[in-house]
Scaffold this motif. Structure first.
Motif, PDB file in Angstrom:
ATOM      1  N   LEU A 122       0.802  -1.221   0.000  1.00  0.00           N
ATOM      2  CA  LEU A 122       0.000   0.000   0.000  1.00  0.00           C
ATOM      3  C   LEU A 122       0.834   1.270   0.000  1.00  0.00           C
ATOM      4  CD1 LEU A 122      -2.935  -0.989   2.386  1.00  0.00           C
ATOM      5  CD2 LEU A 122      -2.908  -0.877  -0.112  1.00  0.00           C
ATOM      6  N   ARG A 123       2.155   1.145   0.117  1.00  0.00           N
ATOM      7  CA  ARG A 123       2.989   2.337  -0.010  1.00  0.00           C
ATOM      8  C   ARG A 123       2.923   2.912  -1.420  1.00  0.00           C
ATOM      9  NH1 ARG A 123       7.182  -0.655   2.813  1.00  0.00           N
ATOM     10  NH2 ARG A 123       7.219  -0.040   5.014  1.00  0.00           N
ATOM     11  N   GLN A 124       2.711   2.048  -2.405  1.00  0.00           N
ATOM     12  CA  GLN A 124       2.771   2.488  -3.798  1.00  0.00           C
ATOM     13  C   GLN A 124       1.504   2.177  -4.594  1.00  0.00           C
ATOM     14  OE1 GLN A 124       6.335   0.471  -5.153  1.00  0.00           O
ATOM     15  NE2 GLN A 124       7.594   2.272  -4.683  1.00  0.00           N
ATOM     16  N   HIS A 125       0.525   1.539  -3.981  1.00  0.00           N
ATOM     17  CA  HIS A 125      -0.656   1.121  -4.731  1.00  0.00           C
ATOM     18  C   HIS A 125      -1.937   1.432  -3.963  1.00  0.00           C
ATOM     19  CE1 HIS A 125       1.834  -1.241  -7.560  1.00  0.00           C
ATOM     20  NE2 HIS A 125       2.543  -1.586  -6.487  1.00  0.00           N
ATOM     21  N   GLN A 126      -3.004   1.704  -4.721  1.00  0.00           N
ATOM     22  CA  GLN A 126      -4.330   1.759  -4.114  1.00  0.00           C
ATOM     23  C   GLN A 126      -4.784   0.327  -3.814  1.00  0.00           C
ATOM     24  OE1 GLN A 126      -6.415   3.825  -7.296  1.00  0.00           O
ATOM     25  NE2 GLN A 126      -6.533   5.691  -6.050  1.00  0.00           N
ATOM     26  N   ARG A 127      -5.485   0.168  -2.716  1.00  0.00           N
ATOM     27  CA  ARG A 127      -5.849  -1.178  -2.269  1.00  0.00           C
ATOM     28  C   ARG A 127      -6.612  -1.962  -3.345  1.00  0.00           C
ATOM     29  NH1 ARG A 127      -6.857  -3.877   2.770  1.00  0.00           N
ATOM     30  NH2 ARG A 127      -6.377  -2.008   3.963  1.00  0.00           N
ATOM     31  N   ASN A 128      -7.654  -1.348  -3.925  1.00  0.00           N
ATOM     32  CA  ASN A 128      -8.509  -2.103  -4.843  1.00  0.00           C
ATOM     33  C   ASN A 128      -7.846  -2.426  -6.171  1.00  0.00           C
ATOM     34  OD1 ASN A 128     -10.671  -2.206  -3.050  1.00  0.00           O
ATOM     35  ND2 ASN A 128     -11.522  -0.267  -3.763  1.00  0.00           N
ATOM     36  N   ALA A 129      -6.752  -1.750  -6.486  1.00  0.00           N
ATOM     37  CA  ALA A 129      -6.043  -2.024  -7.737  1.00  0.00           C
ATOM     38  C   ALA A 129      -4.852  -2.941  -7.527  1.00  0.00           C
ATOM     39  CB  ALA A 129      -5.581  -0.714  -8.369  1.00  0.00           C
ATOM     40  N   ALA A 130      -4.638  -3.398  -6.290  1.00  0.00           N
ATOM     41  CA  ALA A 130      -3.380  -4.082  -5.970  1.00  0.00           C
ATOM     42  C   ALA A 130      -3.576  -5.537  -5.539  1.00  0.00           C
ATOM     43  CB  ALA A 130      -2.653  -3.314  -4.874  1.00  0.00           C
ATOM     44  N   THR A 131      -4.690  -6.156  -5.901  1.00  0.00           N
ATOM     45  CA  THR A 131      -4.920  -7.540  -5.468  1.00  0.00           C
ATOM     46  C   THR A 131      -3.838  -8.474  -5.994  1.00  0.00           C
ATOM     47  OG1 THR A 131      -7.311  -7.144  -5.400  1.00  0.00           O
ATOM     48  CG2 THR A 131      -6.568  -9.437  -5.447  1.00  0.00           C
ATOM     49  N   ALA A 132      -3.539  -8.363  -7.289  1.00  0.00           N
ATOM     50  CA  ALA A 132      -2.526  -9.234  -7.882  1.00  0.00           C
ATOM     51  C   ALA A 132      -1.153  -8.950  -7.294  1.00  0.00           C
ATOM     52  CB  ALA A 132      -2.502  -9.050  -9.403  1.00  0.00           C
ATOM     53  N   VAL A 133      -0.847  -7.655  -7.080  1.00  0.00           N
ATOM     54  CA  VAL A 133       0.435  -7.290  -6.486  1.00  0.00           C
ATOM     55  C   VAL A 133       0.548  -7.849  -5.074  1.00  0.00           C
ATOM     56  CG1 VAL A 133       1.887  -5.348  -5.762  1.00  0.00           C
ATOM     57  CG2 VAL A 133       0.590  -5.209  -7.894  1.00  0.00           C
ATOM     58  N   ALA A 134      -0.540  -7.762  -4.318  1.00  0.00           N
ATOM     59  CA  ALA A 134      -0.531  -8.266  -2.943  1.00  0.00           C
ATOM     60  C   ALA A 134      -0.340  -9.779  -2.910  1.00  0.00           C
ATOM     61  CB  ALA A 134      -1.834  -7.884  -2.249  1.00  0.00           C
ATOM     62  N   GLN A 135      -0.982 -10.480  -3.822  1.00  0.00           N
ATOM     63  CA  GLN A 135      -0.828 -11.936  -3.846  1.00  0.00           C
ATOM     64  C   GLN A 135       0.602 -12.322  -4.210  1.00  0.00           C
ATOM     65  OE1 GLN A 135      -3.922 -14.095  -5.856  1.00  0.00           O
ATOM     66  NE2 GLN A 135      -2.698 -15.949  -6.100  1.00  0.00           N
ATOM     67  N   ALA A 136       1.193 -11.576  -5.158  1.00  0.00           N
ATOM     68  CA  ALA A 136       2.578 -11.863  -5.540  1.00  0.00           C
ATOM     69  C   ALA A 136       3.528 -11.566  -4.375  1.00  0.00           C
ATOM     70  CB  ALA A 136       2.969 -11.041  -6.764  1.00  0.00           C
ATOM     71  N   ALA A 137       3.312 -10.432  -3.682  1.00  0.00           N
ATOM     72  CA  ALA A 137       4.161 -10.096  -2.539  1.00  0.00           C
ATOM     73  C   ALA A 137       3.991 -11.110  -1.420  1.00  0.00           C
ATOM     74  CB  ALA A 137       3.801  -8.692  -2.038  1.00  0.00           C
ATOM     75  N   LEU A 138       2.790 -11.611  -1.243  1.00  0.00           N
ATOM     76  CA  LEU A 138       2.542 -12.640  -0.233  1.00  0.00           C
ATOM     77  C   LEU A 138       3.263 -13.931  -0.599  1.00  0.00           C
ATOM     78  CD1 LEU A 138       0.798 -12.526   2.356  1.00  0.00           C
ATOM     79  CD2 LEU A 138      -0.997 -13.720   1.084  1.00  0.00           C
ATOM     80  N   GLY A 139       3.323 -14.229  -1.893  1.00  0.00           N
ATOM     81  CA  GLY A 139       4.053 -15.421  -2.341  1.00  0.00           C
ATOM     82  C   GLY A 139       5.545 -15.316  -2.048  1.00  0.00           C
ATOM     83  N   GLU A 140       6.099 -14.104  -2.279  1.00  0.00           N
ATOM     84  CA  GLU A 140       7.516 -13.899  -1.968  1.00  0.00           C
ATOM     85  C   GLU A 140       7.767 -14.068  -0.471  1.00  0.00           C
ATOM     86  OE1 GLU A 140      10.060 -13.443  -3.912  1.00  0.00           O
ATOM     87  OE2 GLU A 140       9.001 -13.290  -5.821  1.00  0.00           O
ATOM     88  N   ALA A 141       6.841 -13.505   0.340  1.00  0.00           N
ATOM     89  CA  ALA A 141       6.999 -13.643   1.791  1.00  0.00           C
ATOM     90  C   ALA A 141       6.862 -15.096   2.221  1.00  0.00           C
ATOM     91  CB  ALA A 141       5.953 -12.768   2.499  1.00  0.00           C
ATOM     92  N   ALA A 142       5.955 -15.826   1.569  1.00  0.00           N
ATOM     93  CA  ALA A 142       5.772 -17.236   1.909  1.00  0.00           C
ATOM     94  C   ALA A 142       7.027 -18.040   1.595  1.00  0.00           C
ATOM     95  CB  ALA A 142       4.577 -17.804   1.147  1.00  0.00           C
ATOM     96  N   TRP A 143       7.636 -17.791   0.438  1.00  0.00           N
ATOM     97  CA  TRP A 143       8.861 -18.502   0.076  1.00  0.00           C
ATOM     98  C   TRP A 143       9.989 -18.149   1.048  1.00  0.00           C
ATOM     99  CZ3 TRP A 143      10.508 -22.509  -2.487  1.00  0.00           C
ATOM    100  CH2 TRP A 143      11.885 -22.626  -2.781  1.00  0.00           C
ATOM    101  N   ALA A 144      10.100 -16.838   1.378  1.00  0.00           N
ATOM    102  CA  ALA A 144      11.149 -16.415   2.308  1.00  0.00           C
ATOM    103  C   ALA A 144      10.964 -17.065   3.675  1.00  0.00           C
ATOM    104  CB  ALA A 144      11.145 -14.898   2.439  1.00  0.00           C
ATOM    105  N   SER A 145       9.724 -17.298   4.080  1.00  0.00           N
ATOM    106  CA  SER A 145       9.473 -17.896   5.401  1.00  0.00           C
ATOM    107  C   SER A 145       9.946 -19.348   5.472  1.00  0.00           C
ATOM    108  CB  SER A 145       7.983 -17.825   5.736  1.00  0.00           C
ATOM    109  OG  SER A 145       7.237 -18.736   4.920  1.00  0.00           O
TER     110      SER A 145
END
Length: 779
Positions: free
Chosen positions: A383-406
């Motif tokens: 949300l630093r760089q995106h509006q919430r409703n336009a960032a679903t795909a970005v959020a899922q991708a970022a969550l995937g990166e966090a999941a792999w890092a975990s």
């Protein structure tokens, strides 16, 4: 309604009836042309199309197109077809042309296409003013489209035509041959009201003047040369403001009754006509304080095209929202200040209430677990760089990166690629995303703040615990009543810019063997039989729903429109947050802004000024000040001025020029407020011919509401029961002001709002106090 007004309306109704008769004939002619078009170029399906047949097809298409276009124009312009009338004096046009030619210029004859000779028609009236002869006069009706009779004589002139230009360009300083400009208000084909502007210092005796124009005529006739000079000065100064440069910001200031609103609205009409391409394509936004105000000004600013002028009350600026309820003053101050923006930002970036706080899922044979802190970190990062409703795909991708890092796996590039690939299409991940990152309506975000704990957490010290309780309580009220407050609209607008428009869920692809529902058969070459000219259904979903929350969230909020010109009336009442909302719609616009600081309901003028300057940007400014009150009788205005000077010693007090010799009446509400107010109203109904307003604080509103149905001599509809804030920009023949002390106590602007209430009456005013003697001493 006086006999003169009723007679004038009957005259206009007769002409409108004739116009609509011709309209019906035109409709039949369009139908005939359409039928003829269908008959042209009829060719069997198996026939080979040659040159002659092709010409027939072209004629058919041309006839059908023009017939359909004309029929559409006739159908869509039926409402309010005739909205204006000009009474012209051709001798005035000839005199103007002669003066222009004598001085070697053409400015005085601008638009005088009928100017011919230099002979003077008409005689003097004894005061140096020429009286127009009836045979020199012409009447032109102005409307949405041109209509002619069987002899091809114009019954209505299209407002875009050069012959209609004087309707928008004529002013008392440059009348362009116009004696009287009249605005017609219609409902369907019925004329329900008229309003005149007088363009000459003294009208012919047989010309009836209605409305403010009648006031000008009365001032001139009853006061002689001195009053005529005053009226001419008023009109000339108003003309300067109306014709001021369309660029930059034009500010019009002045006290009550100085005609600021009328000048601003005529300026909007003049700009739209003089620079039609710019303002008709870009649009003009007119913002007023209330729905009652926008309904009132529709009679002053006639409709000039389908989408040219947009009228909005502050509670209606966002299309999907309608708000009339006012917050208590202490809540309105919290919501209106820009101090609330960090709270809105935190809420827009915060967790969705009820969303999962942990993710557990198996992806590519690996167990993933993300705790609340990791989820918050991903959300904050996106949300630093995106509006919430336009960032679903970005959020899922970022969550995937966090999941792999975990997982703590390093050096396995192929394994990560496989993991991310599985992640993107994983059903459990999609299910989690729907709950953790749903599409959020900005109104929902505001309703989250009905939780006081959430307000305190997001406010981060910007508001005290007591303020947090007040804010949360106001949103709880919205949920309980199913109504937004006027201040809420600007907050939703701010949130809409943060979360973005709601994205509609994409339709699922159908399987090969799935049965489709044929909602639209035209794509298969099948034409359905449908009724012609079906009226569009009004969306009433927000009123049908019994659930308050559903009513609050009805409709969809889109991106704000951008306008070419913005007109703001009662500008002194706008909060900083409302200035931000209007400024967002006028980023590339020129502005006309009308106000009077002494009538302000917003308590912090410095913060409002800062927000206003941000809305204007760096545009050039021009200021016009109106200093003559011709609405209120001097006796009424002196009473009001004495009240406001007590707390606002530097108030802009105009000079009231009309005297009646009748002073305001002070009385007591006594033990039976309803009886006291009713008695006062009945007395005033016998004193004036027009409207009587009961201006009351909310504590009396329910008890006094039945007075709006009060009739006098068999005539009803003359009495209105209204709160002080809703009277802004309005005027009445007489008023009953109920409990001034309570008005001051409950109003956000205190005595300034009482000042508004005390300056609404043109002829008679009665003030009823709960404690008469105390109020008199306070004055």
């Amino acid at each position: 309604m006086t006999d003169d007004v009723a007679s004038e309306i009957a005259v206009e109704q007769a002409h409108v009836d004739r116009v609509h008769e011709e309209l019906e004939k035109a409709g039949h002619r369009a139908d005939v042309v359409q039928a003829e078009g269908l008959a042209r170029g009829h060719i069997a399906k198996s026939a080979e199309v040659g040159m002659e047949e092709a010409a027939g097809l072209f004629e058919r298409d041309a006839l059908m197109f023009h017939a359909a276009k004309r029929r559409t124009a006739l159908d869509t312009q039926y409402e309010g077809l005739v909205f204006g009338r000009l009474d012209l004096d051709h001798a005035m046009l000839r005199e103007a042309a002669a003066r222009a030619n004598g001085h070697g210029g053409s400015g005085g004859a601008a638009g005088t296409e009928d100017a011919g000779g230099t002979d003077d028609a008409g005689g003097a009236n004894g005061s140096g003013e020429r009286q127009a002869r009836p045979d020199d006069r012409e009447v032109r009706y102005i409307g949405r489209l041109g209509v002619r009779d069987d002899d091809y004589e114009p019954l209505v002139i299209d407002w875009r035509a050069p012959a209609a230009s004087a309707f928008y360009r004529a002013t008392p300083a440059q009348p362009m041959g116009v004696l009287r400009r009249r605005v017609l208000r219609s409902r369907g084909a019925t004329v329900i009201g008229i309003e005149d502007d007088l363009m000459v210092p003294e009208p012919p005796d047989d010309l009836v003047i209605v409305g403010d124009g009648a006031l000008m005529a009365a001032l001139t006739r009853t006061r002689g040369e001195r009053m005529r000079d005053i009226v001419a000065t008023i009109q000339a100064h108003q003309d300067e403001a109306i014709r001021a440069s369309a660029r930059g910001v034009t500010e019009i200031t002045g006290g009550p009754g100085t005609g600021k609103t009328v000048v601003a609205l005529h300026r909007a009409a003049y700009l739209l006509y003089s620079e039609r391409r710019r303002f008709e394509s870009g649009g003009i936004l007119v913002v007023g304080p209330s729905g009652a105000y926008t309904a009132y000004i529709e009679r002053v600013l006639p409709s000039l095209g389908e989408d040219s002028v947009t009228l909005r009350a502050l509670g209606d600026v966002i299309d999907a929202m309608h708000a009339e309820r006012l917050d208590p003053p202490e809540v309105a101050r919290l919501k209106g200040s820009t101090r609330i923006r960090p709270l809105l930002s935190a809420a827009a970036r915060g967790r969705v209430p009820g969303a999962p706080t942990e993710l557990r899922v198996m992806v590519a044979g690996r167990a993933v677990r993300l705790e609340a802190r990791a989820l918050d970190r991903v959300r904050s990062q996106v949300l630093r760089q995106h509006q919430r409703n336009a960032a679903t795909a970005v959020a899922q991708a970022a969550l995937g990166e966090a999941a792999w890092a975990s997982l703590g796996v390093t050096g396995e590039r192929d394994a990560k690629a496989e993991f991310i690939d599985k992640w993107e299409d994983h059903l459990d991940v999609e299910s989690f995303m729907e709950q953790w990152w749903p599409q959020v309506d900005p109104r929902e975000v505001l309703l989250w703040l009905a939780d006081p704990e959430l307000v305190r957490r997001h406010a981060r010290g910007a508001f005290s615990p007591a303020d947090a309780e007040l804010l949360a309580g106001s949103f709880t009220t919205a949920l309980e009543t199913g109504t937004w407050s006027v201040a809420d609209v600007a907050l939703v607008d701010d949130l809409a810019g943060r979360v973005g428009p709601v994205k509609e869920k994409e339709a699922e692809e159908r399987g090969f063997y799935e049965i489709e529902e044929f909602d639209d058969l035209t794509q298969y070459g099948v034409t359905e039989v449908q009724p012609v000219n079906r009226p569009e259904r009004e969306d009433t979903s927000h009123t049908r729903s019994a659930d308050p929350r559903e009513r609050l969230l009805a409709g969809r909020i889109g991106k704000p429109d951008d306008y070419a010109h913005v007109l703001v009336d009662e500008a002194q009442d706008l909060s900083p947050m409302q200035w931000r909302m209007i400024g967002l719609r006028g980023r590339t616009a020129s502005w006309t802004v009308v106000g009077d600081a002494a009538q302000a309901s917003w308590p912090d003028p410095d913060e409002a000024t800062t927000a206003r300057e941000e809305a204007y940007g760096r545009q050039v400014r021009q200021l016009f000040h109106m200093d003559t009150n011709y609405r209120n009788a001097r006796e009424i205005f002196d009473y009001a001025a004495e009240v406001v000077r007590r707390e606002v010693p530097d108030a802009d007090i105009p000079q009231a020029v009309r005297e009646t010799g009748i002073h305001p009446v002070e009385g007591s509400l006594g033990e039976d407020p309803m009886g006291s107010v009713r008695e006062a109203v009945l007395h005033l109904l016998g004193e004036v011919d027009g409207s009587v307003a009961v201006i009351t604080p909310s504590s009396y509103a329910a008890r006094l509401a039945p007075l709006s149905e009060l009739a006098h001599d068999g005539v009803d509809g003359r009495v209105q029961v209204v709160d002080p804030m809703s009277t802004k920009g309005l005027e009445y023949d007489a008023t009953v002001v109920v409990d001034p002390r309570e008005i001051v106590r409950e109003s956000p602007g205190g005595v300034r709002v009482l000042y508004v209430a005390l300056t609404r009456a043109a002829h008679r005013m009665t003030v009823l106090s709960a404690q008469e003697q105390e109020f008199a001493r306070a004055r």
